[in-house]
Design an enzyme around this catalytic site. Structure first.
Site, mmCIF file in Angstrom:
data_model
loop_
_atom_site.group_PDB
_atom_site.id
_atom_site.type_symbol
_atom_site.label_atom_id
_atom_site.label_comp_id
_atom_site.label_asym_id
_atom_site.label_seq_id
_atom_site.Cartn_x
_atom_site.Cartn_y
_atom_site.Cartn_z
ATOM 1 N N GLU A 10 0.844 -1.196 0.000
ATOM 2 C CA GLU A 10 0.000 0.000 0.000
ATOM 3 C C GLU A 10 0.874 1.239 0.000
ATOM 4 O O GLU A 10 1.955 1.254 0.589
ATOM 5 C CB GLU A 10 -0.957 0.012 1.185
ATOM 6 C CG GLU A 10 -0.311 0.227 2.543
ATOM 7 C CD GLU A 10 -1.333 0.481 3.644
ATOM 8 O OE1 GLU A 10 -2.416 -0.115 3.610
ATOM 9 O OE2 GLU A 10 -1.019 1.275 4.557
ATOM 10 N N VAL A 11 0.405 2.289 -0.662
ATOM 11 C CA VAL A 11 1.122 3.561 -0.702
ATOM 12 C C VAL A 11 0.462 4.609 0.178
ATOM 13 O O VAL A 11 1.019 5.673 0.409
ATOM 14 C CB VAL A 11 1.248 4.076 -2.155
ATOM 15 C CG1 VAL A 11 2.208 3.208 -2.948
ATOM 16 C CG2 VAL A 11 -0.112 4.130 -2.841
#
Length: 372
Positions: A232-233
């Site tokens: 995830e960013v």
């Protein structure tokens, strides 16, 4: 990354699924968001996460395999810790747990487990960055750690929630503000750090040149090549990207490789090397979140349902080839190399349910077998 050691064609790859009760005995407790390692004697150790402070071991050499409790973890019960096996000991890094005041917070402590003595000890060392959502692997007798959330932003969110005094309107405002920011505003960790268990000192291998991630999958070979896959960013938003790194002394040189998984990417996937092939499986995502984000809806997963992937990929000639499917969609378990294949132990399934079972993936010639 070393090429796949056999010829494989996209339309001629087959997979087999073998149905067993479980490739390993059922874990004493349903197990997710924990950590685990395998030692040089092929003994597996798993613990933390949904197991609380409990740890278990299993000798894979024995015909009558069984999970045996070991000494309980002495520190705070935690999720998303990572662990490595170096020079006969297990080292556990970070995670998140409850403070003495009951707040959820990032942890920087380090613990060592001595299997011969069945003893845990806390080291007098602390990580230079908070470690939640990070990934760990070993190289030349050191632990290499990268990725993870920003400690201050993560802790601040839970502090703010605790100060709402159960005011539903204020809580909703805090939640929307926390999830409704662009990627750069979360300041995910891009520093790559090393820990030397001999000196208990930290070092630097530079900075990751792309977006910082949490929940990425690290795939390593016996040489100095590594793959970092997806993650995830920002909370609720994954990336399908993958990168290859080559360790050169005190730095890692990076370049992008082909993207993998669905357009939204996944976090919490499983990875390893099977018969010389990089394999990537499972993970969780919010389908539609990437489209929402591009359209300016930064609370990208709002109203979306988390999906657990059952897809297995093999990396060949800078392409990810879909090799087949797991019997269930799963994420946030433990990946363990074994018998020239990959064990998936525990994990989280649909509805956030913790899984007490294991699977074994193996690539042979043009076939992927899944035993469970």
């Amino acid at each position: 990354m070393k090429k796949i050691s056999f010829s494989i064609a996209f339309f001629t790859l087959f997979y087999l699924i073998t149905c067993n009760a479980s490739v390993l005995p059922t874990i004493p407790v349903p197990f997710k968001s924990g950590t685990g390692v395998i030692d040089n004697k092929k003994i597996i150790y798993i613990g933390l996460g949904s197991a609380g402070k409990s740890w278990f071991k299993m000798d894979l050499n024995q015909d009558d395999k069984q999970w045996t409790p070991i000494a309980n973890f002495p520190g705070v019960a935690r999720e998303q810790a990572t662990s490595v096996f170096i020079n006969g000991n297990i080292y556990v890094f970070g995670g998140f747990g409850k403070s003495q005041s009951g707040l959820t917070e990032v942890l920087h402590d380090i613990y060592k487990y001595n299997p011969e003595k069945n003893e845990w000890s806390e080291l007098m060392s602390h990580s230079p960055v908070g470690l939640v959502g990070h990934s760990s692997f070993t190289y030349n007798g050191k632990a290499i750690i990268m990725g993870g959330v920003n400690e201050n932003i993560f802790n601040g969110y839970f502090e703010d929630l605790a100060n709402t005094n159960n005011d539903a309107g204020l809580k909703n405002k805090i939640v929307s503000k926390y999830f409704g920011k662009p990627v750069n505003d979360y300041f995910y960790n891009k520093q790559i750090i090393s820990f030397d268990p001999e000196t208990e000192l930290w070092g630097s291998l530079g900075s990751f040149p792309y977006a910082g991630t949490a929940g990425s999958t690290i795939i390593t070979e016996k040489n100095n090549k590594i793959l970092i896959v997806n993650g995830e960013v920002k909370p609720g938003l994954r990336t399908p990207t993958a990168y290859e790194g080559e360790i050169r002394g005190n730095r890692i040189d990076w370049h992008p490789v082909a993207s993998v998984a669905n357009p939204d990417g996944v976090a919490g996937g499983f990875g390893g090397i099977c018969n010389g092939s990089a394999i990537f499986a499972g993970g969780a995502s919010f389908p539609g979140s990437s489209k929402n984000y591009v359209q300016g809806h930064y609370y990208a997963h709002e109203g979306l349902q988390k999906k657990y992937s059952d897809t297995v990929y093999i990396f060949s000639k800078n392409k990810w080839i879909k090799a087949g499917n797991l019997p269930i969609g799963i994420a946030y378990g433990v990946s363990i190399p074994w018998n020239n294949g990959l064990l998936i132990i525990g994990g989280e399934t649909t509805g956030g349910k913790a899984n007490p079972d294991s699977m074994f993936l193996q690539v042979s010639k043009e076939k992927l077998s899944v035993a469970y």
